[in-house]
Each structure stands twice: as C-alpha cells, then as structure tokens.
Design a protein around this motif. Structure first.
Motif, PDB file in Angstrom:
ATOM      1  N   PRO A   1     -13.334  11.245  -3.821  1.00  0.00           N
ATOM      2  CA  PRO A   1     -13.922  10.791  -5.075  1.00  0.00           C
ATOM      3  C   PRO A   1     -12.943  10.001  -5.957  1.00  0.00           C
ATOM      4  CG  PRO A   1     -13.706  13.192  -5.009  1.00  0.00           C
ATOM      5  CD  PRO A   1     -13.389  12.688  -3.647  1.00  0.00           C
ATOM      6  N   GLU A   2     -11.651  10.363  -5.875  1.00  0.00           N
ATOM      7  CA  GLU A   2     -10.707   9.636  -6.734  1.00  0.00           C
ATOM      8  C   GLU A   2     -10.505   8.205  -6.265  1.00  0.00           C
ATOM      9  OE1 GLU A   2      -7.270  12.136  -6.888  1.00  0.00           O
ATOM     10  OE2 GLU A   2      -8.455  13.695  -7.892  1.00  0.00           O
ATOM     11  N   LYS A   3     -10.408   8.047  -4.957  1.00  0.00           N
ATOM     12  CA  LYS A   3     -10.237   6.684  -4.441  1.00  0.00           C
ATOM     13  C   LYS A   3     -11.507   5.873  -4.693  1.00  0.00           C
ATOM     14  CE  LYS A   3      -6.637   7.360  -1.038  1.00  0.00           C
ATOM     15  NZ  LYS A   3      -5.587   7.242  -2.015  1.00  0.00           N
ATOM     16  N   THR A   4     -12.649   6.522  -4.562  1.00  0.00           N
ATOM     17  CA  THR A   4     -13.903   5.818  -4.836  1.00  0.00           C
ATOM     18  C   THR A   4     -13.909   5.362  -6.294  1.00  0.00           C
ATOM     19  OG1 THR A   4     -15.047   7.180  -3.204  1.00  0.00           O
ATOM     20  CG2 THR A   4     -16.428   6.026  -4.809  1.00  0.00           C
ATOM     21  N   ALA A   5     -13.543   6.273  -7.196  1.00  0.00           N
ATOM     22  CA  ALA A   5     -13.586   5.935  -8.625  1.00  0.00           C
ATOM     23  C   ALA A   5     -12.596   4.820  -8.954  1.00  0.00           C
ATOM     24  CB  ALA A   5     -13.277   7.177  -9.453  1.00  0.00           C
ATOM     25  N   ALA A   6     -11.479   4.763  -8.214  1.00  0.00           N
ATOM     26  CA  ALA A   6     -10.468   3.745  -8.507  1.00  0.00           C
ATOM     27  C   ALA A   6     -10.928   2.349  -8.079  1.00  0.00           C
ATOM     28  CB  ALA A   6      -9.160   4.100  -7.805  1.00  0.00           C
ATOM     29  N   GLU A   7     -11.851   2.273  -7.122  1.00  0.00           N
ATOM     30  CA  GLU A   7     -12.221   0.947  -6.603  1.00  0.00           C
ATOM     31  C   GLU A   7     -13.668   0.552  -6.888  1.00  0.00           C
ATOM     32  OE1 GLU A   7     -10.750   0.175  -2.595  1.00  0.00           O
ATOM     33  OE2 GLU A   7      -9.255   1.739  -2.915  1.00  0.00           O
ATOM     34  N   LEU A   8     -14.506   1.561  -7.107  1.00  0.00           N
ATOM     35  CA  LEU A   8     -15.926   1.278  -7.341  1.00  0.00           C
ATOM     36  C   LEU A   8     -16.256   1.679  -8.777  1.00  0.00           C
ATOM     37  CD1 LEU A   8     -18.557   0.392  -5.940  1.00  0.00           C
ATOM     38  CD2 LEU A   8     -18.860   2.738  -5.156  1.00  0.00           C
ATOM     39  N   ARG A   9     -16.508   0.673  -9.611  1.00  0.00           N
ATOM     40  CA  ARG A   9     -16.751   0.970 -11.028  1.00  0.00           C
ATOM     41  C   ARG A   9     -18.102   1.660 -11.208  1.00  0.00           C
ATOM     42  NH1 ARG A   9     -12.920  -1.712 -13.909  1.00  0.00           N
ATOM     43  NH2 ARG A   9     -12.089  -3.637 -13.008  1.00  0.00           N
ATOM     44  N   GLU A  10     -18.227   2.362 -12.326  1.00  0.00           N
ATOM     45  CA  GLU A  10     -19.483   3.066 -12.586  1.00  0.00           C
ATOM     46  C   GLU A  10     -20.671   2.114 -12.668  1.00  0.00           C
ATOM     47  OE1 GLU A  10     -19.299   5.777 -15.869  1.00  0.00           O
ATOM     48  OE2 GLU A  10     -17.939   7.084 -14.731  1.00  0.00           O
ATOM     49  N   ASP A  11     -20.397   0.863 -13.097  1.00  0.00           N
ATOM     50  CA  ASP A  11     -21.501  -0.094 -13.208  1.00  0.00           C
ATOM     51  C   ASP A  11     -21.824  -0.747 -11.864  1.00  0.00           C
ATOM     52  OD1 ASP A  11     -19.464  -1.869 -12.768  1.00  0.00           O
ATOM     53  OD2 ASP A  11     -19.593  -2.900 -14.697  1.00  0.00           O
ATOM     54  N   GLY A  12     -21.165  -0.297 -10.787  1.00  0.00           N
ATOM     55  CA  GLY A  12     -21.524  -0.779  -9.455  1.00  0.00           C
ATOM     56  C   GLY A  12     -20.646  -1.895  -8.918  1.00  0.00           C
ATOM     57  N   PHE A  13     -19.735  -2.427  -9.752  1.00  0.00           N
ATOM     58  CA  PHE A  13     -18.858  -3.489  -9.249  1.00  0.00           C
ATOM     59  C   PHE A  13     -17.744  -2.883  -8.395  1.00  0.00           C
ATOM     60  CE2 PHE A  13     -20.789  -6.436 -12.245  1.00  0.00           C
ATOM     61  CZ  PHE A  13     -20.737  -7.612 -11.524  1.00  0.00           C
ATOM     62  N   PHE A  14     -17.522  -3.491  -7.233  1.00  0.00           N
ATOM     63  CA  PHE A  14     -16.447  -3.049  -6.342  1.00  0.00           C
ATOM     64  C   PHE A  14     -15.249  -3.976  -6.515  1.00  0.00           C
ATOM     65  CE2 PHE A  14     -14.335  -3.233  -2.117  1.00  0.00           C
ATOM     66  CZ  PHE A  14     -13.837  -1.936  -2.120  1.00  0.00           C
ATOM     67  N   ILE A  15     -14.091  -3.364  -6.706  1.00  0.00           N
ATOM     68  CA  ILE A  15     -12.854  -4.142  -6.906  1.00  0.00           C
ATOM     69  C   ILE A  15     -12.284  -4.442  -5.520  1.00  0.00           C
ATOM     70  CG2 ILE A  15     -10.600  -4.126  -8.040  1.00  0.00           C
ATOM     71  CD1 ILE A  15     -11.780  -1.824  -9.845  1.00  0.00           C
ATOM     72  N   THR A  16     -12.391  -5.696  -5.097  1.00  0.00           N
ATOM     73  CA  THR A  16     -12.121  -6.014  -3.687  1.00  0.00           C
ATOM     74  C   THR A  16     -10.648  -5.963  -3.299  1.00  0.00           C
ATOM     75  OG1 THR A  16     -11.881  -8.368  -4.144  1.00  0.00           O
ATOM     76  CG2 THR A  16     -14.109  -7.582  -3.569  1.00  0.00           C
ATOM     77  N   GLY A  17      -9.756  -6.186  -4.277  1.00  0.00           N
ATOM     78  CA  GLY A  17      -8.337  -6.300  -3.925  1.00  0.00           C
ATOM     79  C   GLY A  17      -7.970  -7.721  -3.519  1.00  0.00           C
ATOM     80  N   ASP A  18      -8.950  -8.612  -3.472  1.00  0.00           N
ATOM     81  CA  ASP A  18      -8.679 -10.016  -3.154  1.00  0.00           C
ATOM     82  C   ASP A  18      -8.575 -10.813  -4.447  1.00  0.00           C
ATOM     83  OD1 ASP A  18      -8.750  -9.948  -0.283  1.00  0.00           O
ATOM     84  OD2 ASP A  18     -10.890  -9.546  -0.459  1.00  0.00           O
ATOM     85  N   LEU A  19      -7.601 -11.713  -4.474  1.00  0.00           N
ATOM     86  CA  LEU A  19      -7.435 -12.554  -5.657  1.00  0.00           C
ATOM     87  C   LEU A  19      -8.081 -13.909  -5.388  1.00  0.00           C
ATOM     88  CD1 LEU A  19      -3.680 -11.719  -6.389  1.00  0.00           C
ATOM     89  CD2 LEU A  19      -5.720 -10.758  -7.492  1.00  0.00           C
ATOM     90  N   GLY A  20      -8.817 -14.387  -6.369  1.00  0.00           N
ATOM     91  CA  GLY A  20      -9.491 -15.664  -6.136  1.00  0.00           C
ATOM     92  C   GLY A  20      -9.915 -16.336  -7.416  1.00  0.00           C
ATOM     93  N   ARG A  21     -10.604 -17.444  -7.222  1.00  0.00           N
ATOM     94  CA  ARG A  21     -11.153 -18.181  -8.370  1.00  0.00           C
ATOM     95  C   ARG A  21     -12.442 -18.855  -7.928  1.00  0.00           C
ATOM     96  NH1 ARG A  21     -10.291 -23.828  -8.151  1.00  0.00           N
ATOM     97  NH2 ARG A  21      -8.971 -24.341  -6.368  1.00  0.00           N
ATOM     98  N   VAL A  22     -13.235 -19.225  -8.927  1.00  0.00           N
ATOM     99  CA  VAL A  22     -14.475 -19.939  -8.648  1.00  0.00           C
ATOM    100  C   VAL A  22     -14.294 -21.352  -9.197  1.00  0.00           C
ATOM    101  CG1 VAL A  22     -16.968 -19.979  -9.046  1.00  0.00           C
ATOM    102  CG2 VAL A  22     -15.779 -17.787  -8.886  1.00  0.00           C
ATOM    103  N   ASP A  23     -14.484 -22.367  -8.364  1.00  0.00           N
ATOM    104  CA  ASP A  23     -14.219 -23.735  -8.849  1.00  0.00           C
ATOM    105  C   ASP A  23     -15.416 -24.267  -9.641  1.00  0.00           C
ATOM    106  OD1 ASP A  23     -16.104 -24.821  -7.084  1.00  0.00           O
ATOM    107  OD2 ASP A  23     -14.600 -25.415  -5.591  1.00  0.00           O
ATOM    108  N   GLU A  24     -15.279 -25.495 -10.130  1.00  0.00           N
ATOM    109  CA  GLU A  24     -16.284 -26.019 -11.053  1.00  0.00           C
ATOM    110  C   GLU A  24     -17.645 -26.206 -10.380  1.00  0.00           C
ATOM    111  OE1 GLU A  24     -13.462 -27.282 -10.183  1.00  0.00           O
ATOM    112  OE2 GLU A  24     -13.815 -29.215  -9.211  1.00  0.00           O
TER     113      GLU A  24
END
Ligand code: MCA
Ligand code: AMP
Length: 505
Positions: A365-388
């Motif tokens: 549960p702790e690892k889940t809580a650290a990566e999966l937010r309560e609002d459902g967003f998963f923190i992927t660990g990948d760094l990126g950007r969205v272009d124009e």
C-alpha cells in the motif's frame, strides 16, 4: 454469467474455424481449436481446486499452449502471472512467495529447483514445455473441451506483472479486466486492426508488449498472428511477405536495418510497423523511411498502465516523439517536487490517468500510495514535455532504470548484489549506449582499502543469481565514486565518462 475479458477476447471466436496462430512450421491453429485447448486447460485448473482470484505463476517458453493457459485463467477467473524465462530460481522464489501463487507452471527442466519453493507454500506445480509436453497438458488432454466461464466483474483482477523498483524489490502490478480490455479495444481502433490483419509476433509473451498489446489486439480484432518463439532475423525475413503488420522493440528495427536482405520490396506490402518499450532513435525512424517508405508508429506505455500514448495512424508520425495521449487517457506534465501542473512545453514528470491505469501494487500500500495519486493519476517516473502540436516527448527518466533490448533493469537490484561481494566497498550500476540493445549494463566497483577484486569470480556469482539480460557486460574498478556535495553518487557523470564503452572500438 458475465466475464468480459473472456467474452470479448476469446468467447467471440467460439466455433470459428478462422485462423488464429500461424506457426513457423506452417501449421495453423484455428480459433476454435485454440478455444478447445483453453477449455481443457480451464477444466484441468479447476480440478486442482483453485479459486477465482488465486495466482498462477507461469515461467514457460512461448507456445500456443502458453497462450491457451492465459485464456484458461481468464475463463476461470484465476490471475495470470507470467514470468520472464530468463529469471533464475532465486528470482523466481521471490515472485512465487510474494504473489502467494497457488499454482506454479514451469518447464520440466526447472521442476527440481522449483518444487521445494512451491511445496513450502502449498502451491501445486505443473510442467509445460515449449513443445506442449509436460504434466499440465497431459492432465488437460483428458478433460472436456468445454467450460462455462466463471462470472467476473470488470474490476476483478486478471493479471499480475512484476516490475522492479528503485529500491531493488519487485512489485506486483495488479491489472484488472477493464485495464486490459479498454486498452486492447482502444488500440484496435487507433491502429485500425481488422480480421484481415496478420501480425508478425516475435515478442516474448511474459510482458505487456507481447501479451496485452500484441496478442490482445489480435484477439480483439479477430485477426491472426504469425507466432514465432523469439526474434530470429531469418524467420522474420522469411515470413514478412505473409504478414500485414509487426510490433517490436527498437532492437527489432535496428537489427532489420542492419541486414541487407531487408529491402523496401520485402516491406512494401506491410500495413503497419509499431515500436515501443524503449526509445526509438529518430535516426532509426528516418533510416527505416529511407529503406522502406514506412514510418514506424511509435507508442509509449508501461506495465502499470498498458499503453498511454501513440503516434497517429493517419497524420504525421513524428520521429523522436511518442505521439498523443490515447482516447480516454489524460496526460499531464507536473513539477516532480510539488506535483503541480507545468505550463505547456515545459519538461517535468509525466502523469497519466484513465481506464488503463492499474489498481496498485500487490500488498504494497505504501508504494501504491507513493506512485498512484488518490485522484487516479499515476506518476510514471518518465520525464517529458508536450510540444505545441500536442506530441508527447520523453526526454529522460526520473527513475534509475536501464532499458536493454526492451527489458527493464533496475540498477539497485544489481548494486545490492555487487555490494555483497568479497572485497567490494560499494558499487554503482549504470546504463550506457549499446548498438544492439539501445542501452546495456556497466558495473563500477570500489574495493575496500587494500583489497584486490576478483572480477571473474564476482561476475560468476552475479550470473548465478540474476537473469542473463541483467548481467553487467563490463565491470570497472575505481578508487572512489564521484559524489555531489550531498554525498549522492553522480550517475550522470559516470554515464558521461563511460558513454562510449560499447559504441566505439
Ligand atoms: C537477450 N539477451 C539480452 C537481451 N535479450 N541481454 C540484454 N538485453 C536483452 N534484451 C542476452 C541473451 O541471453 C544472450 O546472452 C545475449 O544477450 C545475446 O542474445 P541474442 O540472441 O542476441 O538475443 P535475442 O534472444 O535475440 O534477444 C534480443 C531481443 C529480446 C530480441 C531484443 O531481448 C527481446 O525480444 N526483447 C523484447 C523485450 C520486450 O518484449 N519488452 C517489452 C516489455 P549470451 O551472451 O549468454 O548469449 S513491456 C514494456 O516495456 C512496456 C509496457 C511497453 O511499453 O511495451
Ligand atoms: P515497463 O515498466 O517494463 O513496462 O517499462 C516502461 C518504461 O519503458 C516506461 O516507463 C518508459 O520509461 C519506457 N518506454 C516505453 N515505451 C517507450 C517509448 N516509446 N519511448 C521511450 N520510453 C519508453
């Protein structure tokens, strides 16, 4: 009684004499014959008094029977837990114990090593070999080829896939029926798969890419696949004329381009080439266009989320990008420290939310809580950007991870082992560019004062414990590791120093 995963991927093919698997020896397995095999297996599994929700740990070679076992687990509500065939007994012990598997299915050659591990937790053990022989199919062949699917809700778990972590301990990603189905059906639409497709399938089926992307897309679209035991260039070149599409990791494409027999003529009739699991170099993309006229369609996914983004089928497939979020998938780029959304164009942590996102890590549960937010967003660990234009670019990783030939390797797991070796004070494991695998593993060792290290003996011990693809391809000895003022090892500096270790000379 409803069981959406079974009904929508497998049940839809009941009684159809249409081709499902084209095997390398020319044999064709029809949907109906495949479903018969799955039903026999389902009866065999139920005969072991397993309950829906029990885990079935499976480390076997790729074969039609292995796929039928996946179908049988869906049909019986058992949780399918496929494991890389390269894993050693030491690695398997952890997965079997951690998952609390009630049945272990392995190759006969591993039976002796795994029997005590299975026995220790009262799990059954059955064997299944690459040619379909072994105790599991022997049992199944005596069963009826019909089985009424066990009722399951779409929120029920269908599979566990283990993914390593930055702490070196693997976590069981829990995937529901809805996770798998929603993604498969979206990808069929996005990539325009139909019953006329013949997918060249040379990926392993113990990971997301080969099983939940390639196989599920073919099942959901009623297409068929040329089902190869592994990526073998000669077979790929021989069979490509009979295929319409291929999915692969970047190594597949660099290997094809490295062979003069792979010509534009050979590829011209193909409808689609898809790449994922690791970054496809823009240079590979362009070389592929020059050779074949085809633009490889690159997409981005994870074990925990299945597929998140894809370049468009129609429209510009942009080299060096992973395209747009899939329908139903929300993607945002956030400040890695605060989690606050960043303005468009800025580089930050990629987070995703949607029906594809897993339910959490098994009993963590702790690892889940650290990566999966309560609002459902998963923190992927990948760094990126969205272009124009909305294309997602992955520019790096916030997690310490090496991807070699599409397999994820977590340096921590190897460092823990190296640190334990005689005479070793500390170690750092990094990924460096490799012409075939994209990245490969380099181990850097610091000896205890006055100690000489026996590198061959160290490598031999590592080889006993870890799957071959995780082995350091080179060990280097340094007096000390570069550190920043906080005392943290500067892996970036090490990666820079050793970046040419495998690409030159
Ligand atoms: C094999 N070896 C490897 C790898 N594969 N070493 C490092 N990295 C690897 N990926 C070892 C072999 O054991 C062998 O050891 C030596 O390297 C050379 O083997 P070779 O015959 O060249 O390898 P191969 O059997 O041809 O395999 C290479 C491969 C294969 C075709 C690239 O690794 C592969 O199919 N990769 C796909 C992985 C995949 O499906 N990933 C998806 C994960 P020795 O030196 O002893 O002979 S799912 C995922 O990532 C997400 C969800 C996503 O987005 O898809
Ligand atoms: P895994 O957890 O083994 O499924 O690996 C998922 C990781 O593979 C992602 O978090 C990314 O770092 C990487 N990955 C997958 N597809 C791509 C891609 N097309 N480009 C870059 N990285 C990718």
């Amino acid at each position: 009684m409803a069981n959406s995963l079974y009904d929508r991927l497998f049940g839809i093919h009941a009684g159809k004499a249409t081709p499902f698997l084209h095997l390398p020896d020319g044999q064709v397995l029809t949907h109906a014959a495949f479903l018969d095999m799955a039903a026999r297996l389902a009866n065999a599994l139920m005969g072991l008094e397993l309950e829906p929700g029990d885990r079935v740990a499976v480390q076997v070679e790729k074969s039609p029977e292995t796929l039928a076992l996946y179908a049988a687990c869906a049909q019986t509500g058992l949780i399918f837990l496929p494991l890389n065939t390269a894993y050693t007994t030491t690695e398997l012990q952890y997965f079997i114990e951690n998952s609390g598997a009630k049945l272990v299915v392995c190759d006969t050659s591993n039976e002796a090593g795994l029997t005590p591990i299975a026995q220790a937790q009262n799990a059954h053990l059955a064997t299944l070999n690459a040619d379909g022989s072994g105790s599991l199919m022997r049992r199944a062949l005596g069963m009826l080829p019909a089985f009424e699917p066990v009722s399951r809700s779409e929120d029920d778990l269908a599979a566990f896939l283990y993914t390593s972590g930055t702490t070196g301990r693997s976590k069981g990603a829990m995937l529901t029926q809805a996770n798998l189905l929603s993604n498969a059906e979206t990808l069929v639409q996005e990539w325009r798969f139909t019953k006329d497709d013949v997918l060249l399938h040379a990926l392993p089926i113990f990971h997301t890419h080969g099983l939940f992307v390639a196989t599920n897309v073919v099942l959901a679209s009623s297409g068929s696949m040329i089902f190869l035991p592994k990526f073998d260039l000669d077979n790929i070149l021989r069979l490509m004329p009979e295929a319409t599409s291929m999915m692969g990791v970047p190594t597949f494409y660099t290997r094809l381009l490295g062979d003069d027999r792979f010509t534009g003529d050979l590829a011209r009739h193909m409808r689609l080439f898809i790449s994922g699991s690791a970054p496809l170099l823009a240079e590979t993309h362009e070389q592929f266009v020059a050779r074949t006229g085809h633009r490889i369609l690159e997409r981005y996914g994870m074990t925990e989320t299945n597929m998140n983004t894809s370049n468009p089928y129609d429209g510009e497939r942009r080299a060096g990008t992973v395209g747009f979020p899939l329908p139903d998938v929300e993607l945002k780029v956030t400040d890695p420290e605060t989690g606050a959304p960043l303005p468009q164009g800025e580089i930050g942590m990629i987070e995703v939310r949607g029906p594809n996102v897993f339910k959490g890590y098994w009993q963590m549960p702790e690892k889940t809580a650290a990566e999966l937010r309560e609002d459902g967003f998963f923190i992927t660990g990948d760094l990126g950007r969205v272009d124009e234009d909305g294309y997602v670019h992955i520019v790096g990783r916030g997690k310490d991870l090496i991807i070699s030939g599409g397999y994820n390797i977590y340096p921590k797991e190897i460092e823990l082992l190296l640190d334990d070796q005689p005479g070793v004070l500390e170690s750092a494991v990094i990924g460096v560019p490799h012409p075939d695998f994209g990245e490969t593993v380099l181990g850097i060792l610091v000896p205890q004062p006055g100690q000489a290290l026996d590198l061959d003996a160290i490598l031999a011990r590592v080889q006993d414990q870890l799957a071959r693809f995780k082995h350091p391809r080179k060990l280097i000895v340094l007096d000390e590791l570069p550190r920043n003022t906080m005392g943290k090892v500067q892996k970036n500096a090490l990666r820079e120093t050793y970046k040419d270790s495998f690409t030159q000379g």
